[in-house]
Design an enzyme around this catalytic site. Structure first.
Site, PDB file in Angstrom:
ATOM      1  N   LEU A   1      -7.645  -2.923  -3.221  1.00  0.00           N
ATOM      2  CA  LEU A   1      -7.027  -2.258  -2.082  1.00  0.00           C
ATOM      3  C   LEU A   1      -5.527  -2.393  -2.297  1.00  0.00           C
ATOM      4  O   LEU A   1      -5.038  -3.500  -2.563  1.00  0.00           O
ATOM      5  CB  LEU A   1      -7.430  -2.916  -0.754  1.00  0.00           C
ATOM      6  CG  LEU A   1      -8.879  -2.746  -0.298  1.00  0.00           C
ATOM      7  CD1 LEU A   1      -9.109  -3.499   1.011  1.00  0.00           C
ATOM      8  CD2 LEU A   1      -9.237  -1.272  -0.128  1.00  0.00           C
ATOM      9  N   ASP A   2      -4.785  -1.300  -2.184  1.00  0.00           N
ATOM     10  CA  ASP A   2      -3.366  -1.388  -2.491  1.00  0.00           C
ATOM     11  C   ASP A   2      -2.582  -2.125  -1.396  1.00  0.00           C
ATOM     12  O   ASP A   2      -3.117  -2.476  -0.345  1.00  0.00           O
ATOM     13  CB  ASP A   2      -2.764   0.001  -2.784  1.00  0.00           C
ATOM     14  CG  ASP A   2      -2.746   0.925  -1.586  1.00  0.00           C
ATOM     15  OD1 ASP A   2      -2.431   0.465  -0.470  1.00  0.00           O
ATOM     16  OD2 ASP A   2      -3.026   2.124  -1.751  1.00  0.00           O
ATOM     17  N   TYR A   3      -1.317  -2.358  -1.666  1.00  0.00           N
ATOM     18  CA  TYR A   3      -0.440  -3.168  -0.823  1.00  0.00           C
ATOM     19  C   TYR A   3      -0.443  -2.712   0.636  1.00  0.00           C
ATOM     20  O   TYR A   3      -0.456  -3.536   1.562  1.00  0.00           O
ATOM     21  CB  TYR A   3       0.978  -3.095  -1.403  1.00  0.00           C
ATOM     22  CG  TYR A   3       2.015  -3.940  -0.714  1.00  0.00           C
ATOM     23  CD1 TYR A   3       2.076  -5.318  -0.921  1.00  0.00           C
ATOM     24  CD2 TYR A   3       2.966  -3.363   0.123  1.00  0.00           C
ATOM     25  CE1 TYR A   3       3.049  -6.095  -0.312  1.00  0.00           C
ATOM     26  CE2 TYR A   3       3.940  -4.127   0.739  1.00  0.00           C
ATOM     27  CZ  TYR A   3       3.980  -5.496   0.516  1.00  0.00           C
ATOM     28  OH  TYR A   3       4.949  -6.261   1.128  1.00  0.00           O
TER      29      TYR A   3
ATOM     30  N   THR B   1      -2.808  -0.916   2.183  1.00  0.00           N
ATOM     31  CA  THR B   1      -4.146  -0.638   2.696  1.00  0.00           C
ATOM     32  C   THR B   1      -4.783  -1.920   3.205  1.00  0.00           C
ATOM     33  O   THR B   1      -4.663  -2.978   2.587  1.00  0.00           O
ATOM     34  CB  THR B   1      -5.034  -0.020   1.596  1.00  0.00           C
ATOM     35  OG1 THR B   1      -4.440   1.199   1.160  1.00  0.00           O
ATOM     36  CG2 THR B   1      -6.435   0.271   2.124  1.00  0.00           C
TER      37      THR B   1
END
Length: 267
Positions: free
Chosen positions: A102-104, A106
């Site tokens: 999961l990106d920064y 999200t």
């Protein structure tokens, strides 16, 4: 045992990531660098990954569900000094790694484990499990564009697989969607929406298969029941033809529920 499977069984990372480490010359057997993916590890061999001796654990694997907050990266460390999801784990002694990313910016459901075979199964392109996202995009996304999302969007030169899309709410300058995808391409939801002219404002993963966050608070985590892990394994092994709605209502910024508090108290 094949080298990448040995590394995964040692709880270092998934088989796919192990292949990257092998290819990058970061793995040695008996002091010699190994770059061949198919290399076998024999009894008595000493395997080193990035200078650290590793061996498969005899303990049962660990599976953790984390409600990831925005502002954390899904990595063990970061050159820029940003906080990582591992900063949130207080009393977990085992070395874990994330199943997917999961990106920064999200938030939501992230599984961490030391079971490389499970991670490989969840992430393998042929074994697809629906991931459910609550998405707020900029602007009023029309039903016509929702149908484009459903049928597939060209991102990075390749068309995405069909998605399940529901428009939940339309405001004066934004739209809230529920999107379910089986792929796991880099920043896929964001790129799909951007391709249609609707940049993502908020992104939250609420479910993987039938596994949901329930009332787990943001920044908290808990161990996953073995029955839920087995259900994910069954679903990955025999992909369903349609997705079943989990029935969960997720709101951005939701902090309801229990689970262990994160180590630094961030929200």
């Amino acid at each position: 045992m094949r080298l990448n499977k040995y590394i995964a069984a040692a709880g270092v990372c998934s088989r796919r990531k192990a292949d990257e480490l092998i290819n990058g010359g970061k793995v040695k057997i008996n002091g010699l660098e190994v770059t061949e993916f198919g290399t076998q590890v024999n009894e008595g061999d000493v395997v080193e990954v990035e200078g650290r001796t590793v061996r498969p654990s005899s303990k049962p694997p660990v599976y953790i569900m984390l409600n990831k907050p925005v502002g954390f990266i899904t990595s063990a460390n970061d050159d820029a000094g940003r906080p990582t999801v591992f900063d949130l784990l207080e009393d977990i002694d085992e070395r874990l790694f994330p199943v997917g990313r999961l990106d920064y910016n999200t938030s939501g459901l992230l599984i961490l484990t030391n079971d490389g075979d499970f991670s490989n199964l969840m992430m393998h392109p042929k074994n697809k499990v629906y991931k459910t996202y609550k998405v707020r995009v900029k602007g009023i996304l029309s039903h016509y564009k929702a149908n484009i999302l459903r049928s597939g969007v060209i991102i990075d030169g390749v068309k995405t697989a069909p998605a399940l899309v529901e428009i939940e709410k339309q405001g004066s300058n934004s739209t809230v969607l529920e999107i379910k995808i089986r792929e796991g391409r880099n920043r896929q939801i964001r790129k799909m929406c951007e391709a249609l002219g609707h940049p993502v404002m908020e992104l939250h993963r609420s479910a993987i298969g039938d596994l949901t966050l329930g009332h787990l608070k943001v920044g908290h985590y808990k161990k996953i029941n073995p029955s839920d892990i087995q259900a994910l394994i069954n679903k990955a092994s025999k992909p369903e033809k349609g997705a079943k709605n989990s029935g969960e209502t997720v709101r951005f910024g939701n902090t309801g529920g229990n689970g262990r508090k994160n180590a630094k108290g961030r929200r």
